[in-house]
Design an enzyme around this catalytic site. Structure first.
Site, PDB file in Angstrom:
ATOM      1  CG  PHE A 168      -0.940  -1.757  -9.353  1.00  0.00           C
ATOM      2  CD1 PHE A 168      -0.807  -0.672 -10.220  1.00  0.00           C
ATOM      3  CD2 PHE A 168      -0.579  -3.013  -9.809  1.00  0.00           C
ATOM      4  CE1 PHE A 168      -0.321  -0.843 -11.521  1.00  0.00           C
ATOM      5  CE2 PHE A 168      -0.095  -3.198 -11.109  1.00  0.00           C
ATOM      6  CZ  PHE A 168       0.046  -2.122 -11.960  1.00  0.00           C
TER       7      PHE A 168
ATOM      8  CE1 TYR B 110       6.960  -9.311 -11.368  1.00  0.00           C
ATOM      9  CE2 TYR B 110       6.598  -9.210 -13.737  1.00  0.00           C
ATOM     10  CZ  TYR B 110       6.217  -8.877 -12.449  1.00  0.00           C
ATOM     11  OH  TYR B 110       5.091  -8.123 -12.234  1.00  0.00           O
TER      12      TYR B 110
ATOM     13  CB  ALA C  59      -0.934  -0.008   1.211  1.00  0.00           C
TER      14      ALA C  59
ATOM     15  CG  PHE D 157       6.980  -2.900 -12.042  1.00  0.00           C
ATOM     16  CD1 PHE D 157       6.745  -4.037 -11.278  1.00  0.00           C
ATOM     17  CD2 PHE D 157       7.473  -3.061 -13.331  1.00  0.00           C
ATOM     18  CE1 PHE D 157       6.997  -5.304 -11.796  1.00  0.00           C
ATOM     19  CE2 PHE D 157       7.729  -4.318 -13.855  1.00  0.00           C
ATOM     20  CZ  PHE D 157       7.499  -5.440 -13.087  1.00  0.00           C
TER      21      PHE D 157
ATOM     22  N   PRO E 245      -2.184  -7.160 -14.984  1.00  0.00           N
ATOM     23  CG  PRO E 245      -1.998  -5.488 -13.399  1.00  0.00           C
ATOM     24  CD  PRO E 245      -1.846  -6.961 -13.559  1.00  0.00           C
TER      25      PRO E 245
ATOM     26  CB  SER F 283       2.300  -9.779 -14.266  1.00  0.00           C
ATOM     27  OG  SER F 283       2.951  -9.194 -15.383  1.00  0.00           O
TER      28      SER F 283
HETATM   29  P1  NDP Z   1       5.439  -0.438  -6.917  1.00  0.00           P
HETATM   30  O1  NDP Z   1       6.912  -0.667  -6.887  1.00  0.00           O
HETATM   31  O2  NDP Z   1       4.944   0.946  -7.129  1.00  0.00           O
HETATM   32  O3  NDP Z   1       4.768  -1.036  -5.588  1.00  0.00           O
HETATM   33  C1  NDP Z   1       5.201  -2.256  -5.064  1.00  0.00           C
HETATM   34  C2  NDP Z   1       4.726  -2.365  -3.640  1.00  0.00           C
HETATM   35  O4  NDP Z   1       5.138  -3.641  -3.123  1.00  0.00           O
HETATM   36  C3  NDP Z   1       5.297  -1.309  -2.730  1.00  0.00           C
HETATM   37  O5  NDP Z   1       4.270  -0.781  -1.935  1.00  0.00           O
HETATM   38  C4  NDP Z   1       6.297  -2.054  -1.867  1.00  0.00           C
HETATM   39  O6  NDP Z   1       6.320  -1.476  -0.570  1.00  0.00           O
HETATM   40  C5  NDP Z   1       5.630  -3.436  -1.810  1.00  0.00           C
HETATM   41  N1  NDP Z   1       6.572  -4.479  -1.437  1.00  0.00           N
HETATM   42  C6  NDP Z   1       7.666  -4.902  -2.120  1.00  0.00           C
HETATM   43  N2  NDP Z   1       8.311  -5.845  -1.409  1.00  0.00           N
HETATM   44  C7  NDP Z   1       7.601  -6.012  -0.246  1.00  0.00           C
HETATM   45  C8  NDP Z   1       7.775  -6.823   0.904  1.00  0.00           C
HETATM   46  N3  NDP Z   1       8.814  -7.664   1.019  1.00  0.00           N
HETATM   47  N4  NDP Z   1       6.859  -6.747   1.892  1.00  0.00           N
HETATM   48  C9  NDP Z   1       5.816  -5.899   1.787  1.00  0.00           C
HETATM   49  N5  NDP Z   1       5.605  -5.089   0.744  1.00  0.00           N
HETATM   50  C10 NDP Z   1       6.505  -5.146  -0.268  1.00  0.00           C
HETATM   51  O7  NDP Z   1       4.896  -1.390  -8.074  1.00  0.00           O
HETATM   52  P2  NDP Z   1       3.410  -1.736  -8.560  1.00  0.00           P
HETATM   53  O8  NDP Z   1       2.379  -1.042  -7.764  1.00  0.00           O
HETATM   54  O9  NDP Z   1       3.415  -1.591 -10.031  1.00  0.00           O
HETATM   55  O10 NDP Z   1       3.376  -3.278  -8.234  1.00  0.00           O
HETATM   56  C11 NDP Z   1       2.335  -3.886  -7.486  1.00  0.00           C
HETATM   57  C12 NDP Z   1       2.133  -5.295  -7.985  1.00  0.00           C
HETATM   58  O11 NDP Z   1       1.718  -5.240  -9.350  1.00  0.00           O
HETATM   59  C13 NDP Z   1       3.380  -6.162  -7.957  1.00  0.00           C
HETATM   60  O12 NDP Z   1       3.010  -7.450  -7.543  1.00  0.00           O
HETATM   61  C14 NDP Z   1       3.841  -6.176  -9.411  1.00  0.00           C
HETATM   62  O13 NDP Z   1       4.552  -7.346  -9.719  1.00  0.00           O
HETATM   63  C15 NDP Z   1       2.507  -6.141 -10.109  1.00  0.00           C
HETATM   64  N6  NDP Z   1       2.486  -5.675 -11.488  1.00  0.00           N
HETATM   65  C16 NDP Z   1       3.003  -4.455 -11.865  1.00  0.00           C
HETATM   66  C17 NDP Z   1       2.911  -4.048 -13.172  1.00  0.00           C
HETATM   67  C18 NDP Z   1       3.497  -2.781 -13.652  1.00  0.00           C
HETATM   68  O14 NDP Z   1       3.795  -2.662 -14.861  1.00  0.00           O
HETATM   69  N7  NDP Z   1       3.662  -1.773 -12.813  1.00  0.00           N
HETATM   70  C19 NDP Z   1       2.207  -4.858 -14.180  1.00  0.00           C
HETATM   71  C20 NDP Z   1       1.708  -6.108 -13.678  1.00  0.00           C
HETATM   72  C21 NDP Z   1       1.828  -6.479 -12.387  1.00  0.00           C
HETATM   73  P3  NDP Z   1       7.612  -1.319   0.356  1.00  0.00           P
HETATM   74  O15 NDP Z   1       8.800  -1.124  -0.533  1.00  0.00           O
HETATM   75  O16 NDP Z   1       7.282  -0.112   1.198  1.00  0.00           O
HETATM   76  O17 NDP Z   1       7.650  -2.559   1.159  1.00  0.00           O
HETATM   77  C1  8X3 Z   2       4.759  -6.044 -15.086  1.00  0.00           C
HETATM   78  C2  8X3 Z   2       4.520  -6.067 -16.555  1.00  0.00           C
HETATM   79  O1  8X3 Z   2       5.626  -6.554 -18.800  1.00  0.00           O
HETATM   80  O2  8X3 Z   2       6.970  -5.438 -17.121  1.00  0.00           O
HETATM   81  O3  8X3 Z   2       4.282  -7.196 -14.496  1.00  0.00           O
HETATM   82  O4  8X3 Z   2       6.451  -7.770 -16.897  1.00  0.00           O
HETATM   83  S1  8X3 Z   2       5.950  -6.492 -17.368  1.00  0.00           S
END
Ligand code: NDP
Ligand code: 8X3
Length: 253
Positions: free
Chosen positions: A14, A151, A10, A188, A181, A138
């Site tokens: 997302f 990944y 959070a 990310f 997504p 994803s």
């Molecule tokens: P962000 O990097 O913006 O957010 C990732 C979140 O994950 C952060 O809040 C981070 O918080 C948290 N996180 C990472 N490691 C840990 C941990 N060990 N314990 C608790 N929290 C953790 O990326 P997104 O919002 O884009 O990613 C969210 C999800 O969506 C992920 O699962 C990602 O794989 C997936 N996704 C993203 C896409 C994209 O293109 N952006 C597409 C498809 C899927 P903190 O560092 O404070 O712990």
């Molecule tokens: C994130 C989308 O295409 O970077 O899950 O793997 S991609």
């Protein structure tokens, strides 16, 4: 009493956008991630419109997960919706060059983290015979690309696990959804490229990617559907993204 949504990840992307959306829609919100300062800033903002509980959670650490749930205030213990958004990609090296510790971290976060938190939340959902687990998979779990190796495999796990949960929970009023997504501009890529923000920016240059707000709307929508409607899987890409032909190397023997 207003429903409770718990959101991992959070502090960014997302998860942060989903927290805003659920709060605006009247949910009480549990914010979880490792960076407490980010959670506290968000909690202050959302606290003006709903009840918020924010605490440190490292999903890769069994102790942290245990401590998190043991410390939940009584009024937040019955979780109606769990959004497993915590996750990450690290690097884009080919499998034969990758730093194995990056694979470990992705597996610990994207697979074992989802398992730990889900396992902790499920018993109370089963006891109340209601709930919704929303996982963030994803497109990478469906469509391999060079450098996506582990990944993508972690996200394929999330897809299969989400379906398996549905099978285990059949007969109970508990929904499970995997949202998949494609390219979305959040933190990310900054994480994937380990702070090389220029490289991260290039991923989105010249595109109109999905936003965290787009995904938050979808996360909220799948839950807002009537309770008898289970969206199993929802794959979403920006309009500017699609498949291309399979690669062929014409220089091989
Ligand atoms: P962000 O990097 O913006 O957010 C990732 C979140 O994950 C952060 O809040 C981070 O918080 C948290 N996180 C990472 N490691 C840990 C941990 N060990 N314990 C608790 N929290 C953790 O990326 P997104 O919002 O884009 O990613 C969210 C999800 O969506 C992920 O699962 C990602 O794989 C997936 N996704 C993203 C896409 C994209 O293109 N952006 C597409 C498809 C899927 P903190 O560092 O404070 O712990
Ligand atoms: C994130 C989308 O295409 O970077 O899950 O793997 S991609």
């Amino acid at each position: 009493m207003a429903k409770v949504v718990m959101i991992t990840g959070a502090s960014s992307g997302f998860g942060e956008a989903a927290a805003r959306k659920f709060a605006q829609e009247g949910f009480r919100v549990i914010l979880a991630a490792r960076r407490l300062d980010k959670l506290q800033t968000l909690a202050k903002e959302l606290g003006k419109i709903t009840e918020v509980y924010a605490a440190i959670l490292d999903v890769t650490q069994a102790d942290s997960v245990e401590q998190f749930f043991a410390s939940l205030p009584e009024s937040f213990k019955a979780i109606d919706v769990l959004v497993n958004s915590a996750g990450l990609a690290l690097g884009m090296a080919p499998a034969h060059e990758v730093d194995f510790s990056d694979w470990d971290t992705m597996i610990d976060t994207n697979i074992k983290g989802v398992l730990r938190v889900t396992r902790a939340v499920l018993p109370s959902m089963v006891a109340s015979d209601s709930g919704h687990i929303i996982n963030i998979g994803s497109t990478a779990g469906n469509w391999p690309y060079p450098g996506g190796n582990t990944y993508g495999a972690t996200k394929a796990f999330v897809q299969n696990f989400s379906r398996a949960l549905r099978a285990d929970l059949l007969g109970k009023h508990i929904r499970v959804t995997n949202i998949e997504p494609g390219m979305a501009e959040t933190n990310f890529s900054n994480v994937r490229f380990k702070g090389d923000d220029e490289k991260a920016d290039k991923v989105y240059a010249g595109t109109k990617p999905l936003t965290a707000g787009d995904i938050a709307e979808i996360i909220y929508w799948v839950n807002a559907m009537p309770a008898h409607v289970n969206v199993n899987t929802l794959e979403v890409m920006p309009t500017c993204q699609a498949w291309s032909a399979l690669s062929i190397n014409r220089e091989m023997d």
